[in-house]
Design a protein around this motif. Structure first.
Motif, short mmCIF file in Angstrom:
data_model
loop_
_atom_site.label_atom_id
_atom_site.label_comp_id
_atom_site.label_asym_id
_atom_site.label_seq_id
_atom_site.Cartn_x
_atom_site.Cartn_y
_atom_site.Cartn_z
N LEU A 98 2.71 5.72 -10.66
CA LEU A 98 2.66 4.49 -9.86
C LEU A 98 2.64 3.31 -10.81
O LEU A 98 1.85 3.28 -11.75
CB LEU A 98 1.40 4.44 -8.99
CG LEU A 98 1.11 5.57 -8.01
CD1 LEU A 98 -0.05 5.18 -7.08
CD2 LEU A 98 2.33 5.93 -7.20
N ILE A 99 3.51 2.38 -10.56
CA ILE A 99 3.55 1.18 -11.39
C ILE A 99 3.20 0.00 -10.48
O ILE A 99 3.95 -0.33 -9.56
CB ILE A 99 4.94 0.99 -12.04
CG1 ILE A 99 5.25 2.20 -12.93
CG2 ILE A 99 4.99 -0.27 -12.89
CD1 ILE A 99 6.18 3.21 -12.34
N LEU A 100 2.02 -0.54 -10.70
CA LEU A 100 1.54 -1.62 -9.83
C LEU A 100 1.93 -2.95 -10.44
O LEU A 100 1.29 -3.42 -11.38
CB LEU A 100 0.02 -1.50 -9.65
CG LEU A 100 -0.50 -0.12 -9.21
CD1 LEU A 100 -2.02 -0.14 -9.03
CD2 LEU A 100 0.18 0.37 -7.94
N ASN A 101 2.98 -3.51 -9.90
CA ASN A 101 3.54 -4.72 -10.50
C ASN A 101 3.10 -6.01 -9.82
O ASN A 101 3.36 -7.09 -10.34
CB ASN A 101 5.08 -4.66 -10.47
CG ASN A 101 5.62 -3.79 -11.58
OD1 ASN A 101 5.01 -3.67 -12.64
ND2 ASN A 101 6.76 -3.15 -11.32
N GLY A 102 2.50 -5.89 -8.64
CA GLY A 102 2.10 -7.10 -7.94
C GLY A 102 0.61 -7.07 -7.67
O GLY A 102 0.02 -5.99 -7.56
N GLU A 103 0.01 -8.23 -7.52
CA GLU A 103 -1.43 -8.26 -7.28
C GLU A 103 -1.77 -7.74 -5.89
O GLU A 103 -0.95 -7.72 -4.99
CB GLU A 103 -1.95 -9.70 -7.43
CG GLU A 103 -1.96 -10.15 -8.89
CD GLU A 103 -2.74 -11.44 -9.09
OE1 GLU A 103 -3.85 -11.55 -8.51
OE2 GLU A 103 -2.24 -12.33 -9.79
N TYR A 104 -3.02 -7.32 -5.75
CA TYR A 104 -3.57 -6.82 -4.48
C TYR A 104 -2.81 -5.61 -3.92
O TYR A 104 -2.64 -5.46 -2.72
CB TYR A 104 -3.66 -7.95 -3.44
CG TYR A 104 -4.47 -9.12 -3.94
CD1 TYR A 104 -5.86 -9.05 -3.98
CD2 TYR A 104 -3.85 -10.27 -4.42
CE1 TYR A 104 -6.61 -10.10 -4.49
CE2 TYR A 104 -4.59 -11.32 -4.94
CZ TYR A 104 -5.97 -11.23 -4.97
OH TYR A 104 -6.71 -12.25 -5.47
N THR B 145 0.87 -1.19 0.00
CA THR B 145 0.00 0.00 0.00
C THR B 145 0.90 1.23 0.00
O THR B 145 1.77 1.36 0.86
CB THR B 145 -0.90 0.02 1.25
OG1 THR B 145 -1.70 -1.15 1.23
CG2 THR B 145 -1.80 1.25 1.26
N PHE B 146 0.67 2.10 -0.95
CA PHE B 146 1.47 3.31 -1.03
C PHE B 146 0.54 4.50 -1.23
O PHE B 146 -0.39 4.45 -2.03
CB PHE B 146 2.46 3.22 -2.20
CG PHE B 146 3.20 4.51 -2.45
CD1 PHE B 146 4.32 4.83 -1.71
CD2 PHE B 146 2.75 5.42 -3.41
CE1 PHE B 146 4.99 6.04 -1.91
CE2 PHE B 146 3.41 6.62 -3.62
CZ PHE B 146 4.54 6.93 -2.87
N THR B 147 0.80 5.57 -0.48
CA THR B 147 -0.02 6.77 -0.61
C THR B 147 0.87 7.98 -0.78
O THR B 147 1.76 8.21 0.03
CB THR B 147 -0.89 6.96 0.65
OG1 THR B 147 -1.67 5.78 0.84
CG2 THR B 147 -1.82 8.15 0.51
N CYS B 148 0.64 8.71 -1.83
CA CYS B 148 1.38 9.95 -2.02
C CYS B 148 0.41 11.13 -1.89
O CYS B 148 -0.67 11.12 -2.47
CB CYS B 148 2.03 9.98 -3.39
SG CYS B 148 3.10 11.42 -3.60
N THR B 149 0.80 12.12 -1.12
CA THR B 149 -0.02 13.33 -0.96
C THR B 149 0.82 14.54 -1.33
O THR B 149 1.86 14.77 -0.72
CB THR B 149 -0.51 13.45 0.49
OG1 THR B 149 -1.20 12.24 0.83
CG2 THR B 149 -1.46 14.63 0.66
N GLU C 18 -2.40 -1.49 -3.40
CA GLU C 18 -3.24 -0.30 -3.31
C GLU C 18 -2.36 0.93 -3.50
O GLU C 18 -1.37 1.10 -2.80
CB GLU C 18 -3.92 -0.26 -1.94
CG GLU C 18 -4.83 0.94 -1.76
CD GLU C 18 -5.45 0.98 -0.36
OE1 GLU C 18 -5.72 -0.08 0.24
OE2 GLU C 18 -5.66 2.11 0.13
N GLY C 19 -2.71 1.72 -4.47
CA GLY C 19 -1.94 2.95 -4.72
C GLY C 19 -2.85 4.16 -4.62
O GLY C 19 -3.86 4.24 -5.31
N SER D 77 -6.50 1.50 -7.27
CA SER D 77 -5.87 2.82 -7.23
C SER D 77 -6.94 3.88 -7.02
O SER D 77 -8.07 3.73 -7.47
CB SER D 77 -5.08 3.10 -8.51
OG SER D 77 -5.96 3.29 -9.60
N ASN D 78 -6.55 4.90 -6.32
CA ASN D 78 -7.51 5.92 -5.90
C ASN D 78 -6.82 7.27 -5.96
O ASN D 78 -5.80 7.48 -5.34
CB ASN D 78 -7.91 5.60 -4.45
CG ASN D 78 -9.28 6.15 -4.15
OD1 ASN D 78 -9.75 7.08 -4.81
ND2 ASN D 78 -9.92 5.58 -3.15
#
Lengths: 253, 421
Positions: B256-262, B237-241, B264-265, B294-295
């Motif tokens: 954001l590069i989501l390379n693995g399943e499950y 889980t990664f959150t950037c503000t 959260e970015g 992703s949100n």
């Protein structure tokens, strides 16, 4: 307290108030009744200073001053309070924070010292009892997700906090169940005094069982066409607005 | 000195002192080919750094004292503090408390070991950074480590005596099951110009949880390009503000590069601008594998002659089934001269996904203003209350209370409100 003479107001090209006269003295409660579209809410909005309405003729004198000349916030600072028919939801603003700003702006205008955090909280606690409103509700975003009853209680609570001279209740009874109606009416009755006055705009007689008016006026087609005491409200309840319409139209003929 | 000349000189100096470095050489050549993008380039349509780069910059060290930087610290937050002045790490100003499993170094010491991915980015400022950067932070949070204190990377441009070019580079490695909160702040001192071109690369391993806060509070002569690439592994889980409150021209590239399943970015942003400030937020999230979320929520309040740009790309690759991707960009235009350009860009190749996006540009709500004014609040305060409320939901997502308080106070002060006392 307030003297409305020959008031004409319109929204866009549509004239809604067509020569309305009304005088309210300190200590009095006036009910304004009338069918849908008669101009009841327009009257409330015009007095509070909603910019959508244009006053084309007439005058409103409030405590000896020209009300129509004042900006919306100045009217409130001078002692006008409008309890909204549909209180606006404002996400991200808590009732507490917003009221603190309001109370202190009003106090400053009236030449009083602003309340510090402690005395503000003290006043809040005391006024909360009047409408039985919970502290947790007041720290939430203003009216957001409030039930109809909570919104109206919040209006009366704000009224109590701002201690106005003239309170205008715009269909405060709409959408209230009997318990909420009682709480709201009870709040209003607690706040009634010989120094303030109330204009209660309502479609139904129901609210007037709990807030007993000194005068009842019937607004129809932008004018007050009939005035009387609380018995007039009962008569309207019994006969419906058609009897007023017929009466007015008969005079015209 | 022309900017190209400055870059060439600087590259030559670094090459001579450091010896052969294939990575740097390649980056430099790529930069020579690409140059600084003009507004003809689709990705840089509204944001032109060419005029900013006409200033006479110098790359130089500066010796700031502790008292010079105290205004940029959070007294109520115990942090691991790393200070960079003009893009160079200042050991004298930094305060690092040792913790097992936590490595904080100057990236210079480990440069050979890391291999940053800049080629695929097609971002000329990354090439420039890779060609000229020698300093920055290497942060390694080892497997199963929970960083006890937030890491505060304080970047200051000291432009009291001359215009400054700063090019720090950060490499953040978050191990398996590791947790960390990082604040990167960009401030400046002095009235000359500054241009900061920073690159941060984040590798978030399996099951890691991390938050990165970017605080961009410059002045009207400080410009910034802030590029961040985040590579997320399974269940991370990664959150950037990103909070931008002041500056000349600011460009954020957050990928954001989501390379693995499950995975959260989350990407949150607030830009609250006045004067002539231009802020361009380009973001992308690449759903390469199934079952990720992703949100994105970016909000802008634009006053006076400020400009906001938002471009949010969401890629959902063919295999990335069961993707949930949400994006929202909301803007409030306060003045008639403020401008906003917003562009959601979704490219979806998978068929079993939930994606939504929304972009709004509006003015303050008339009914809300009337309600507040009808309670005796002046028009000016009513507007300020509504602007503060608009910013509220982004600020509310900040988990570090002292940072949240600092921003709340900063915003209230700017709006001239005083609820808090």
């Amino acid at each position: 307290m307030i003297k409305i003479v020959n008031l004409h107001a319109r929204i866009g090209d549509k004239e809604i108030l067509k020569g309305l006269n009304l005088t309210v003295k300190a200590g009095e409660v006036h009910a304004i009744m009338g069918p849908n579209g008669a101009g009841k809410s327009t009257l409330a909005s015009v007095l509070a200073g909603r910019e959508d309405y244009e006053v084309t003729e007439g005058s409103v004198e409030f405590e000896g001053k020209d009300l129509l000349d004042m900006a919306t916030d100045v009217r409130a600072k001078e002692g006008i309070f409008l309890a909204f028919q549909y209180p606006v939801e404002i996400p991200g603003v808590s009732t507490t924070n917003f009221l603190k700003t309001a109370v202190n702006e009003v106090r400053t205008h009236q030449g009083k010292d602003p309340l510090d955090a402690v005395s503000f909280l003290g006043t809040m606690k005391e006024k909360m009892k009047i409408v039985n409103i919970d502290q947790s509700l007041l720290s939430r975003s203003l009216n957001e997700g409030f039930s109809g009853g909570e919104k109206k209680r919040n209006e009366i609570f704000q009224m109590a906090m701002l201690d106005p001279k003239l309170c205008i209740l715009d269909e405060t009874d709409s959408g209230l169940d009997i318990d909420a109606l009682r709480i709201v009416a009870n709040g209003v009755n607690t706040l009634r005094s010989k120094n303030n006055a109330f204009i209660i705009v309502t479609h139904y007689q129901r609210l007037l069982d709990y807030i007993i008016p000194d005068f009842v006026h019937v607004l129809y087609n932008g004018q007050i066409v009939k005035s009387g005491t609380k018995e007039l409200a009962l008569e309207l309840e019994e006969k419906g607005y058609d009897f007023i319409k017929n009466e007015v139209n008969a005079v015209k003929l | 000195m022309e900017f190209s000349e400055l870059v060439e000189n600087e590259y030559n100096i670094i090459s001579q002192t450091e010896g052969e470095n294939g990575f740097r050489k390649k980056a430099y050549q790529q930069f020579l080919t690409s140059g600084i993008p003009t507004t003809k380039h689709e990705e840089w349509k509204y944001t032109d750094f060419n005029k900013v780069l006409k200033n006479d910059y110098i790359i130089n060290h500066s010796d700031l004292k502790k008292e010079d930087i105290s205004q940029f610290l959070f007294p109520e937050m115990d942090v691991n503090l790393i200070v960079l002045v003009n893009g160079f790490v200042s050991p004298a100003l930094s305060e690092i408390k040792k913790q097992k499993g936590l490595e904080i170094k100057n990236i210079q010491e480990v440069e050979k070991e890391i291999n940053q991915d800049i080629v695929s980015s097609a971002n000329p400022f990354l090439f420039l950074n890779a060609a000229l950067s020698t300093n920055g932070i290497y942060l390694n949070i080892l497997d199963n480590t929970i960083a006890e204190k937030p890491i505060y990377i304080l970047n200051i441009c000291d432009k009291k005596n001359n215009s400054v070019l700063a090019q720090p580079k950060n490499y953040i490695k978050i191990g398996r099951n590791a947790q960390v909160k990082i604040i990167e702040a960009y401030y400046c001192i002095g009235t000359n110009n500054s241009f900061t071109n920073v690159y941060t690369e984040v590798h978030a391993a399996e099951n890691s949880v991390s938050e990165l806060y970017k605080l961009q509070i410059g002045d009207n002569t400080s410009s910034l390009v802030d590029s961040t690439n985040v590579y997320q592994s399974e269940k991370s889980t990664f959150t950037c503000t990103t909070i931008t409150l002041n500056g000349n021209i600011i460009r954020n590239n957050l990928n954001l590069i989501l390379n693995g399943e499950y995975c959260e970015g989350n990407m949150n942003g607030l830009y609250m601008l006045n004067g002539n400030t231009l802020v361009d937020n380009h973001s992308s999230v690449d759903h390469a594998v199934p079952n990720c979320l992703s949100n994105e929520l970016y909000k802008g309040i634009l006053d006076e002659k400020s400009t906001g740009v938002f471009n949010g790309k969401i890629f959902v690759r063919k295999d990335a089934q069961k993707t949930n991707a949400y994006q929202s960009n909301k803007n409030l235009l306060i003045s008639d001269d403020a401008v906003v350009n917003t562009k959601p860009q979704l490219e979806i190749w998978a068929n079993d996904v939930k994606c939504s996006h929304g972009a709004t540009i509006g003015k303050l709500d008339k009914d809300m203003l009337f309600y507040l004014e009808a309670r005796g609040i002046s028009k000016k305060s009513a507007r300020a209350i509504l602007m503060n409320a608009f910013a509220h939901d982004v600020i509310d997502r900040i988990s570090l209370a002292p940072l949240k308080d600092y921003l709340n106070i900063f915003i209230l002060n700017r709006l001239g409100l005083n609820f808090l006392n």
